[in-house]
Design a protein around this motif. Structure first.
Motif, PDB file in Angstrom:
ATOM      1  N   UNK A   1     -65.979 -21.217   4.085  1.00  0.00           N
ATOM      2  CA  UNK A   1     -67.044 -20.921   3.136  1.00  0.00           C
ATOM      3  C   UNK A   1     -67.163 -19.432   2.839  1.00  0.00           C
ATOM      4  N   UNK A   2     -66.528 -18.591   3.657  1.00  0.00           N
ATOM      5  CA  UNK A   2     -66.583 -17.151   3.471  1.00  0.00           C
ATOM      6  C   UNK A   2     -65.557 -16.654   2.460  1.00  0.00           C
TER       7      UNK A   2
ATOM      8  N   UNK B   1     -62.527 -11.095  14.844  1.00  0.00           N
ATOM      9  CA  UNK B   1     -62.906  -9.689  14.792  1.00  0.00           C
ATOM     10  C   UNK B   1     -63.180  -9.250  13.356  1.00  0.00           C
ATOM     11  N   UNK B   2     -62.310  -9.648  12.440  1.00  0.00           N
ATOM     12  CA  UNK B   2     -62.513  -9.320  11.028  1.00  0.00           C
ATOM     13  C   UNK B   2     -63.788  -9.968  10.497  1.00  0.00           C
ATOM     14  N   UNK B   3     -64.068 -11.190  10.926  1.00  0.00           N
ATOM     15  CA  UNK B   3     -65.299 -11.862  10.508  1.00  0.00           C
ATOM     16  C   UNK B   3     -66.520 -11.088  10.998  1.00  0.00           C
ATOM     17  N   UNK B   4     -66.441 -10.538  12.201  1.00  0.00           N
ATOM     18  CA  UNK B   4     -67.541  -9.732  12.722  1.00  0.00           C
ATOM     19  C   UNK B   4     -67.777  -8.509  11.846  1.00  0.00           C
ATOM     20  N   UNK B   5     -66.692  -7.893  11.369  1.00  0.00           N
ATOM     21  CA  UNK B   5     -66.834  -6.751  10.464  1.00  0.00           C
ATOM     22  C   UNK B   5     -67.489  -7.170   9.157  1.00  0.00           C
ATOM     23  N   UNK B   6     -67.043  -8.287   8.587  1.00  0.00           N
ATOM     24  CA  UNK B   6     -67.626  -8.762   7.330  1.00  0.00           C
ATOM     25  C   UNK B   6     -69.107  -9.084   7.502  1.00  0.00           C
ATOM     26  N   UNK B   7     -69.465  -9.660   8.650  1.00  0.00           N
ATOM     27  CA  UNK B   7     -70.875  -9.935   8.926  1.00  0.00           C
ATOM     28  C   UNK B   7     -71.675  -8.635   9.017  1.00  0.00           C
TER      29      UNK B   7
ATOM     30  N   UNK C   1     -71.574  -9.470   4.121  1.00  0.00           N
ATOM     31  CA  UNK C   1     -70.771 -10.099   3.075  1.00  0.00           C
ATOM     32  C   UNK C   1     -70.680 -11.593   3.354  1.00  0.00           C
ATOM     33  N   UNK C   2     -71.136 -12.390   2.394  1.00  0.00           N
ATOM     34  CA  UNK C   2     -71.096 -13.837   2.604  1.00  0.00           C
ATOM     35  C   UNK C   2     -70.038 -14.530   1.747  1.00  0.00           C
TER      36      UNK C   2
END
Length: 282
Positions: free
Chosen positions: A120-121, A86-92, A96-97
Motif C-alpha cells: 500500500x506504500x 530500514x527504508x520503510x522506517x526512513x519513509x515513515x 510519506x504514505x
C-alpha cells in the motif's frame, strides 16, 4: 552547478533511533515522490547529479543513505529484508504514505522487498540493473567484478571497468559521468562508505543470490507497474536477469540500453530520465 550538486543534506530521526541522511529536491506536484535506493557501496554522492536533475523535472525526488551508510547512523545491515524494513522506517520518518521507487542494483533488490512487505506504500517501481531473488548463477559476482569494485579501497579504474564498457565511447562516457559524480560537489560531501558497509552489503547480495527457484514465485505478489531497465553489457548483473525479472512480474515493461554497462542510467541519463518520467506518468 546542478540542482543536486547544490542540494542540502538533511537528517531525519526515525522511530528505530537511526538518523538518516537524505536530500530532497524537485517540485511537489501532488504526485508521489520518487525515492531512490542506491547501489552497492554507494552513498548520496554516488548518484549522477545530471540524472537526479533530470528525474526531478516536475517531480519531488528523494535520495537517502540507509542505516550505517554514508552519514546515516548505525551499522549497515546484512540482509536485503532488513534493508527494506530500514527504508520503510526512513519513509515513515518523513511521513510519506505513498511513494514511487527507483532502485539501482542492490537498491533494486530492496525495492522489490518493500513492494512485497508494504504494497500500500508503493505506487510505481523502476528496477535498474536488477535480478530476482534466487535466480540461477546469481550467488555472488564474478571474480573480476568483485576484484574491480569490492576491494578495501575502491578504485576509479575498477569503477569504470564495471559501470561502463571498454569501448572508446564507453570510456569517454564513463569519464564524463565520473567527473559529474566525483568532482561535481566539492563541499559538504557525504561520508564515504566504510569497510563494514562493504562487507554487510555483499553479505546481502550473496544471500539474495542463493539459488532457490521457489523464491521466483514471490514476484507474483508485486502487482504494481514496474519498469525494468539494464545495460546490454553489464558484467555485474547480466541482461538476462532483466528479462527474467520482467517475465515473472505481472505488470512490467523492459528496456535494455545499448553499448552500456552497470552504469547505463548514468551514461544514458537524459534518455533514462525521460523514460522514467514517461513510465511514472503513464
Amino acid at each position: 552547478m546542478t540542482a543536486y550538486t547544490a542540494a542540502a543534506t538533511h537528517l531525519a530521526l526515525a522511530a528505530n533511533g537511526v538518523s538518516y541522511a537524505y536530500r530532497d529536491l524537485g517540485t511537489d506536484t501532488g504526485a508521489p515522490p520518487l525515492v531512490l535506493l542506491q547501489h552497492f557501496r554507494g552513498n548520496l554522492d554516488n548518484w549522477d547529479p545530471a540524472l537526479i536533475d533530470g528525474l526531478a523535472v516536475g517531480r519531488r525526488v528523494i535520495t537517502f543513505d540507509n542505516t550505517g551508510v554514508g552519514a546515516s547512523t548505525g551499522s549497515t545491515l546484512h540482509t536485503v529484508a532488513e534493508m527494506a524494513y530500514d527504508a520503510i522506517a526512513f519513509l515513515d520518518a518523513l511521513d510519506l504514505d505513498r511513494v514511487d521507487l527507483l532502485g539501482f542494483s542492490l537498491g533494486s533488490f530492496v525495492a522489490q522487498e518493500i513492494a512485497l512487505y508494504r504494497p500500500d506504500l508503493v505506487g510505481r517501481i523502476v528496477l535498474a540493473a536488477s535480478a530476482p531473488q534466487g535466480a540461477p548463477d546469481m550467488h555472488g559476482w564474478s571474480p573480476d567484478v568483485i576484484a574491480a569494485v569490492g576491494g578495501r579501497e575502491p578504485s576509479p579504474e575498477g569503477y569504470l571497468r564495471v559501470f561502463f564498457t571498454r569501448t572508446a565511447q564507453g570510456l569517454a562516457e564513463g569519464q564524463r559521468a565520473a567527473g559529474r559524480i566525483f568532482a561535481g560537489r566539492t563541499e559538504h560531501r557525504d561520508e564515504p562508505t566504510t569497510w563494514q558497509t562493504r562487507q554487510a552489503q555483499y553479505d546481502a547480495v550473496t544471500r539474495w543470490g542463493i539459488p532457490d527457484h521457489s523464491r521466483l514465485e514471490r514476484l507474483r505478489g508485486i502487482e504494481q507497474p514496474v519498469f525494468v531497465a539494464g545495460g546490454d553489457n553489464d558484467p555485474m548483473i547480466l541482461p538476462r536477469y532483466s528479462h527474467l525479472l520482467a517475465g515473472l512480474l505481472p505488470d512490467a515493461r523492459i528496456k535494455i540500453y545499448p553499448e552500456s554497462g552497470h552504469g547505463f542510467l548514468f551514461q544514458h541519463h537524459q534518455e533514462f530520465a525521460a523514460d522514467v518520467a514517461d513510465f511514472l506518468g503513464a
